[in-house]
Motif scaffolding. Structure first.
Motif, PDB file in Angstrom:
ATOM      1  N   GLY A 184       0.798  -1.234   0.000  1.00 52.13           N
ATOM      2  CA  GLY A 184       0.000   0.000   0.000  1.00 52.13           C
ATOM      3  C   GLY A 184       0.821   1.269   0.000  1.00 52.13           C
ATOM      4  N   SER A 185       1.941   1.300   0.728  1.00 56.56           N
ATOM      5  CA  SER A 185       2.745   2.520   0.758  1.00 56.56           C
ATOM      6  C   SER A 185       3.684   2.585  -0.432  1.00 56.56           C
ATOM      7  N   CYS A 186       4.308   1.429  -0.722  1.00 56.84           N
ATOM      8  CA  CYS A 186       5.336   1.437  -1.776  1.00 56.84           C
ATOM      9  C   CYS A 186       4.731   1.822  -3.121  1.00 56.84           C
ATOM     10  N   GLN A 187       3.486   1.420  -3.352  1.00 51.40           N
ATOM     11  CA  GLN A 187       2.850   1.790  -4.619  1.00 51.40           C
ATOM     12  C   GLN A 187       2.669   3.314  -4.684  1.00 51.40           C
ATOM     13  N   GLY A 188       2.473   3.946  -3.531  1.00 56.46           N
ATOM     14  CA  GLY A 188       2.357   5.417  -3.493  1.00 56.46           C
ATOM     15  C   GLY A 188       3.677   6.080  -3.849  1.00 56.46           C
ATOM     16  N   MET A 189       4.758   5.446  -3.434  1.00 59.35           N
ATOM     17  CA  MET A 189       6.087   5.951  -3.777  1.00 59.35           C
ATOM     18  C   MET A 189       6.229   5.975  -5.297  1.00 59.35           C
ATOM     19  N   LEU A 190       5.798   4.897  -5.936  1.00 57.29           N
ATOM     20  CA  LEU A 190       5.909   4.834  -7.398  1.00 57.29           C
ATOM     21  C   LEU A 190       4.941   5.800  -8.070  1.00 57.29           C
ATOM     22  N   LYS A 191       3.750   5.914  -7.500  1.00 57.53           N
ATOM     23  CA  LYS A 191       2.722   6.737  -8.146  1.00 57.53           C
ATOM     24  C   LYS A 191       3.008   8.224  -8.025  1.00 57.53           C
ATOM     25  N   HIS A 192       3.398   8.694  -6.833  1.00 59.42           N
ATOM     26  CA  HIS A 192       3.552  10.145  -6.713  1.00 59.42           C
ATOM     27  C   HIS A 192       4.639  10.641  -5.769  1.00 59.42           C
ATOM     28  N   GLU A 193       4.963   9.863  -4.744  1.00 60.75           N
ATOM     29  CA  GLU A 193       5.857  10.441  -3.742  1.00 60.75           C
ATOM     30  C   GLU A 193       7.279  10.663  -4.248  1.00 60.75           C
ATOM     31  N   ALA A 194       7.779   9.737  -5.048  1.00 56.25           N
ATOM     32  CA  ALA A 194       9.165   9.887  -5.525  1.00 56.25           C
ATOM     33  C   ALA A 194       9.308  11.188  -6.302  1.00 56.25           C
ATOM     34  N   ARG A 195       8.283  11.515  -7.054  1.00 53.05           N
ATOM     35  CA  ARG A 195       8.346  12.734  -7.840  1.00 53.05           C
ATOM     36  C   ARG A 195       8.037  13.960  -6.982  1.00 53.05           C
ATOM     37  N   GLU A 196       6.974  13.870  -6.210  1.00 51.80           N
ATOM     38  CA  GLU A 196       6.531  15.068  -5.480  1.00 51.80           C
ATOM     39  C   GLU A 196       7.436  15.415  -4.311  1.00 51.80           C
ATOM     40  N   ILE A 197       7.957  14.420  -3.639  1.00 50.72           N
ATOM     41  CA  ILE A 197       8.785  14.725  -2.476  1.00 50.72           C
ATOM     42  C   ILE A 197      10.259  14.799  -2.856  1.00 50.72           C
ATOM     43  N   MET A 198      10.713  13.865  -3.684  1.00 52.79           N
ATOM     44  CA  MET A 198      12.157  13.811  -3.920  1.00 52.79           C
ATOM     45  C   MET A 198      12.561  14.333  -5.296  1.00 52.79           C
ATOM     46  N   GLY A 199      11.561  14.722  -6.105  1.00 52.04           N
ATOM     47  CA  GLY A 199      11.885  15.342  -7.387  1.00 52.04           C
ATOM     48  C   GLY A 199      12.478  14.400  -8.408  1.00 52.04           C
ATOM     49  N   VAL A 200      12.124  13.112  -8.317  1.00 51.45           N
ATOM     50  CA  VAL A 200      12.626  12.187  -9.339  1.00 51.45           C
ATOM     51  C   VAL A 200      11.792  12.394 -10.607  1.00 51.45           C
ATOM     52  N   GLU A 201      12.345  13.148 -11.532  1.00 55.04           N
ATOM     53  CA  GLU A 201      11.654  13.405 -12.802  1.00 55.04           C
ATOM     54  C   GLU A 201      12.201  12.406 -13.800  1.00 55.04           C
ATOM     55  N   ASP A 202      11.438  11.391 -14.093  1.00 53.18           N
ATOM     56  CA  ASP A 202      11.974  10.274 -14.833  1.00 53.18           C
ATOM     57  C   ASP A 202      10.811   9.647 -15.610  1.00 53.18           C
ATOM     58  N   GLU A 203      10.968   9.546 -16.921  1.00 53.62           N
ATOM     59  CA  GLU A 203       9.877   9.001 -17.736  1.00 53.62           C
ATOM     60  C   GLU A 203       9.548   7.568 -17.360  1.00 53.62           C
ATOM     61  N   SER A 204      10.601   6.797 -17.046  1.00 52.39           N
ATOM     62  CA  SER A 204      10.363   5.389 -16.687  1.00 52.39           C
ATOM     63  C   SER A 204       9.541   5.306 -15.408  1.00 52.39           C
ATOM     64  N   LEU A 205       9.904   6.151 -14.434  1.00 50.40           N
ATOM     65  CA  LEU A 205       9.153   6.171 -13.168  1.00 50.40           C
ATOM     66  C   LEU A 205       7.701   6.531 -13.439  1.00 50.40           C
ATOM     67  N   GLN A 206       7.494   7.530 -14.289  1.00 47.85           N
ATOM     68  CA  GLN A 206       6.134   7.964 -14.573  1.00 47.85           C
ATOM     69  C   GLN A 206       5.339   6.835 -15.230  1.00 47.85           C
ATOM     70  N   ALA A 207       6.003   6.134 -16.154  1.00 49.68           N
ATOM     71  CA  ALA A 207       5.317   5.040 -16.846  1.00 49.68           C
ATOM     72  C   ALA A 207       4.964   3.925 -15.866  1.00 49.68           C
ATOM     73  N   ILE A 208       5.917   3.585 -15.005  1.00 48.42           N
ATOM     74  CA  ILE A 208       5.663   2.525 -14.015  1.00 48.42           C
ATOM     75  C   ILE A 208       4.558   2.974 -13.052  1.00 48.42           C
ATOM     76  N   GLY A 209       4.635   4.216 -12.590  1.00 52.77           N
ATOM     77  CA  GLY A 209       3.636   4.745 -11.660  1.00 52.77           C
ATOM     78  C   GLY A 209       2.248   4.700 -12.260  1.00 52.77           C
ATOM     79  N   THR A 210       2.154   5.035 -13.537  1.00 52.15           N
ATOM     80  CA  THR A 210       0.863   5.050 -14.227  1.00 52.15           C
ATOM     81  C   THR A 210       0.288   3.637 -14.346  1.00 52.15           C
ATOM     82  N   ARG A 211       1.158   2.650 -14.485  1.00 52.43           N
ATOM     83  CA  ARG A 211       0.674   1.274 -14.644  1.00 52.43           C
ATOM     84  C   ARG A 211       0.394   0.581 -13.309  1.00 52.43           C
ATOM     85  N   THR A 212       0.809   1.219 -12.208  1.00 54.76           N
ATOM     86  CA  THR A 212       0.685   0.552 -10.906  1.00 54.76           C
ATOM     87  C   THR A 212      -0.713   0.724 -10.329  1.00 54.76           C
TER      88      THR A 212
END
Lengths: 409, 524
Positions: free
Chosen positions: A249-277
């Protein structure tokens, strides 16, 4: 102070700070502020104090924020309060990170270290003298709920697992269990695979590491960024057109939004994975509502408390578990109505925060004891440990009930 | 009727007047300062907060540049706590009107002895990421920001230690003379209506843009002071270094980070009456455009307040009267003995807040030239009470203080982290103060909510402390909010509209402050 051009500096500077109108709604909902004066509250520590920090977090009590994210969730003005606090905390701890916080952030390491000696390790973590020592040396509270290592990790089970005959017709999905799902909450992971296969899905489980959530919540951003990127690379190895179904439940949130919103990971792969999760309950509910699944469940006469974890609420998908479980005849799901269980990742393990975390969760514990003292449901791992610790109830992922209703246990 | 006597009466409680009364008192004279309102309520509190490095004047007025650089260092010694050492940047942009200005700037700085270092634009962007990234040449200078109210109040505290009396809300009405000499000052206590008579041998007119009127009270030919009106706009702080366009001094050429705001300044238009300074919409737009040039995205910042002040420029025949920017910025002392045949009266004008101490030194020297007594000026050596050399203000000081006392004290103004004790302590010292008077020293209501949350708490607290009755509490609350609103509505847009709506719901909808019982006469 952060590099002026870093993501952290940017977040603080451009910030949503300016959107705050001081309405105080966040403070009426903050579960920590409600139980201790030591935390000055999200409005004070967030948009107010940030105007004065100038890159230096001199207000050390901001560390009493549990990062549950309730403030961000309830803010009508879109202020990223919890995220601001998280970055301010990272600024504060940059040069003097307690070793404890480094240790308990490494979920995989703990899991790996405990596994070969699981009975011993589990016994040690239950033994009072060891815990007193851990509290004195490491600052981990002697009574805090510790994970129980399962002797066999999920990946070992999976290596020997043969797909059920029902698997296949509904399509193929990737299963994301997170590292707690590999080492500690192994039963949940197994139940998820069995449920998915019973409902017709072919399941793939690529090798997967830790998302870095605990590192992030302890302010160890650089390592957390590396870990989440590595996880993205792991998950990318599976076919890239498939949905990633998750019980973490938490880790999926990391992929969906937290990595980008909190840590600024701007990464197309992350976005694609987050969108599919997708959260497993959300995913199944969608399929059932679309009439795409043969949902043959038996009656289960049970009344149970369901607690939606903060990190699930932050994902903005409502409470799919409640709707899903209500499709099982005989099941009465009672929503906990509580804001937070108190544990907030690793917050409640820390000796100076243990009592606060317990007080935060008290309304929830009371509810569990009142509704059904034997069984309660919650989507995230550490929250389950916390609720178990303080209620004595068996606390499971919602998929546990579905597993039962499908006759799999 | 109060009867007082002094050697010297100083009229005007801006930074200049307070600096003068401090200097006079330190030289051993019995001194009284009068102001018709509160200290630093006029020009000294209505600027952009810049502590000049001198960079602004190195090409057009090198002497002013040198004075600024020297006084900047002196204030760091005597009033460090009022100063934030932000540093400053001057930068050229493509298409600047004078492409050679950068070279002139460097040459002028060398002549004026103003410390300047040319740095790479990329390095400048690291110092201040919000600087216009198209900057071509960047010069680093020792600009800072300074709190004019703290300058005035701490200099006043120093003067009091040397026996000076500071009479605020005491309006001078007449300067009495006999046989070509000043003999005294008549005044009225604005709060009680009581007449005050002061026998004295000397009057120093430090009334800034109002100095012409004060000179006329002695029957002198009015001194032609041309008030140069300028508007300033404060955005919630988004810069940490002073940003200057490296051009010939012009409108909207600077953004200063001061306390929790970043302030853009300014315009310069000749004003007729320093008591009535408008804030025209076109000037607001002009400042916002200028902000975009200095720090792109300025228009998207949350704008909190706009205000206007009047520079006290003494008329100089070298330039047209309508062009105040190019008048002498240098200070001018008018000796009324040679000009009007009246001994014991001097008027000072011009100058800048950064050089207020030097202005004071000059006028007191001129006074001693007339009296023949000579004492050394010591104002540059001795720190003012509460200040230690080099212990500068930092933005996070209040946060540190609240971290320490948060559990034992309430926070009344959340935006500016003003505690209950800070408020009640000052109220004890100044029980007749308005909320705006307290605001200038405490920053009450100066943050993003502009008094929406703290003003009613402050009024209630003053009542609870027994300082005021309920009618006055209502009157003070309304006056405070009205004044906030004057500075808010001309720049009201974006997020601040949501804030204004919420404040309105609270103050009018919930508290109904428009219909509370209040005194009928004007609240002072």
């Amino acid at each position: 102070m952060f590099e002026p051009t870093s993501h952290e500096a940017n977040l603080l500077a451009r910030a949503s700070v300016d959107q705050c109108v001081k309405c105080t709604i966040c403070e009426t909902q903050c579960p920590v502020m409600a139980v201790t004066p030591l935390f000055a509250g999200p409005k004070f520590v967030g948009p107010q104090a940030e105007r004065f920090r100038h890159g230096e977090s001199v207000d050390h009590t901001l560390d009493y924020c549990s990062s549950c994210g309730t403030c961000t969730l309830v803010c009508p003005q879109g202020v990223k309060i919890a995220e601001l606090n998280s970055v301010a905390r990272a600024a504060m701890k940059r040069d003097h990170m307690p070793p404890r916080d480094r240790l308990i952030s490494r979920t995989t390491l703990m899991g790996q270290a405990m596994r070969p000696i699981a009975p011993l390790a589990n016994a040690a973590l239950r033994a009072a003298p060891v815990r007193v020592l851990a509290e004195k040396i490491a600052g981990i509270h002697r009574d805090a709920a510790m994970p129980v290592s399962s002797g066999q990790p999920f990946h070992a089970w999976w290596a020997k697992h043969q797909p059920a005959p029902t698997a296949g017709p509904a399509g193929t999905v990737i299963f994301f269990h997170g590292c707690a799902g590999d080492y500690f909450e192994v039963a949940t992971s197994i139940q998820a695979v069995e449920v998915l296969e019973r409902l017709g899905f072919n399941v793939l489980v690529p090798k997967q590491g830790c998302c870095g959530m605990a590192l992030q919540s302890n302010g160890l951003y650089d390592t957390a960024r590396a870990w989440v990127r590595r996880l993205v690379a792991d998950l990318e190895k599976a076919p890239q057109d498939l949905v990633i179904v998750s019980t973490a439940g938490s880790c999926q949130g990391m992929l969906k939004h937290e990595a980008r919103e909190i840590m600024g990971v701007e990464d197309e792969s992350l976005q694609a994975i987050g969108t599919r999760t997708r959260d497993i309950c959300e995913f199944l509910l969608e399929k059932i509502e679309a009439g795409q699944l043969n949902f043959g469940v038996k009656r289960l006469d049970v009344t149970v408390t369901y607690h939606a974890p903060c990190q699930l609420k932050g994902q903005g998908m409502g409470q799919p578990a409640v709707e899903l479980l209500r499709l099982i005849p005989g099941v009465t799901v009672v929503e906990s109505g509580a804001t937070c269980c108190g544990i907030a990742g690793t917050y409640g393990f820390k000796k100076e925060k243990y009592e606060i975390a317990k007080a935060v969760g008290q309304p929830l514990f009371d509810k569990v004891k009142e509704v059904n003292p034997k069984l309660a449901l919650c989507d995230t791992e550490t929250c389950r440990w916390q609720i178990r610790q303080h209620t004595g109830a068996q606390v499971e992922h919602p998929i546990y009930l579905l597993h039962k209703a499908l006759g799999l246990s | 009727m109060r009867q007082l006597s002094a050697d010297v009466v100083v009229i005007g409680g801006g930074t200049t007047g307070v600096g003068v009364v401090r200097d006079v008192a330190m030289r051993g004279y019995k001194a009284i300062l009068l102001d018709r309102a509160d200290l630093a309520q006029g020009t000294s509190g209505r600027f952009h907060g810049l502590l000049h490095s001198g960079g602004r004047y190195v090409v057009t007025d090198p002497l002013s540049g040198t004075e600024c650089a020297e006084e900047n260092a002196i204030l760091g010694h005597i009033q460090a706590g009022a100063i934030e050492r932000t540093g400053g940047l001057f930068f050229t942009l493509p298409g600047d009107p004078d492409p050679d200005w950068g070279d002139k700037f460097l040459a002028g700085a060398a002549t004026a002895k103003v410390p300047v270092e040319e740095i790479e634009p990329s390095r400048a962007l690291k110092l201040e990421p919000r600087m216009n990234p198209t900057a071509e040449r960047v010069f680093r200078v020792e600009d800072g920001s300074v709190d004019g109210w703290q300058l005035a109040w701490s200099a006043a505290a120093s003067a009091k230690q040397y026996g000076a009396q500071i009479l605020t809300y005491t309006k001078a009405t007449e300067i009495t003379t006999a046989g070509g000499r000043v003999t005294g000052v008549r005044a009225t206590d604005a709060k009680t209506g009581e007449d005050v008579t002061i026998d004295c041998g000397f009057v120093l007119n430090c009334a800034g843009p109002w100095a012409g009127g004060v000179a006329a009270m002695a029957g002198c030919e009015p001194v032609a002071v041309v008030p140069g009106r300028g508007i300033m706009i404060a955005a919630d702080r988004f810069t940490n270094v002073v940003l200057n366009l490296c051009v010939k001094p012009a409108d909207g050429d600077i953004i200063v980070p001061c306390h929790g705001v970043s302030i853009i300044g300014t315009t310069d238009v000749k004003a007729d009456d320093p008591d009535h300074l408008p804030i025209p919409a076109d000037e607001v737009q002009k400042m916002l455009d200028a902000g975009e040039k200095l720090a792109p995205g300025f228009r998207q910042q949350r704008l909190l307040h706009v205000w206007t002040g009047a520079r006290p420029l003494i008329k100089d025949d070298r330039v047209a009267a309508s062009d105040t920017r190019h008048m002498s910025r240098g200070m001018a002392v008018v000796d009324h003995s040679t000009r009007d045949g009246l001994k014991g009266l001097l008027t000072i004008g011009g100058g800048k807040l950064t050089t207020y101490r030097l202005m004071a030194e000059h006028i007191v020297d001129a006074m001693e030239d007339q009296t023949g007594d000579h004492h050394p000026c010591r104002t540059a050596e001795e720190p003012c009470p509460g200040h230690e050399p080099g212990r500068y203000f930092a933005l996070n000081h209040r946060l540190k203080e609240r971290e320490a006392d948060r559990l034992s004290d309430q926070i009344i103004c959340e935006c500016e982290l003003m505690s209950r004790t800070m408020f009640t302590d000052l109220l004890k010292e100044q029980p007749n103060a308005t909320l705006d008077d307290l605001r200038r020293q405490l920053r009450l209501g100066m943050g993003p909510c502009q008094g929406g949350f703290c003003s009613s708490r402050a009024a209630g607290l003053a009542f609870e402390e027994g300082a005021i009755d309920i009618e006055r509490a209502t009157g003070l609350l309304r006056l405070f909010l009205t004044n906030r609103w004057y500075g808010l509505w001309p720049v009201l847009n974006g997020q601040q509209v949501a804030q204004a709506a919420l404040d309105d719901w609270i103050l009018q909808g919930l508290l109904d402050i428009g219909h509370l019982p209040a005194q009928t006469k004007e609240v002072i």
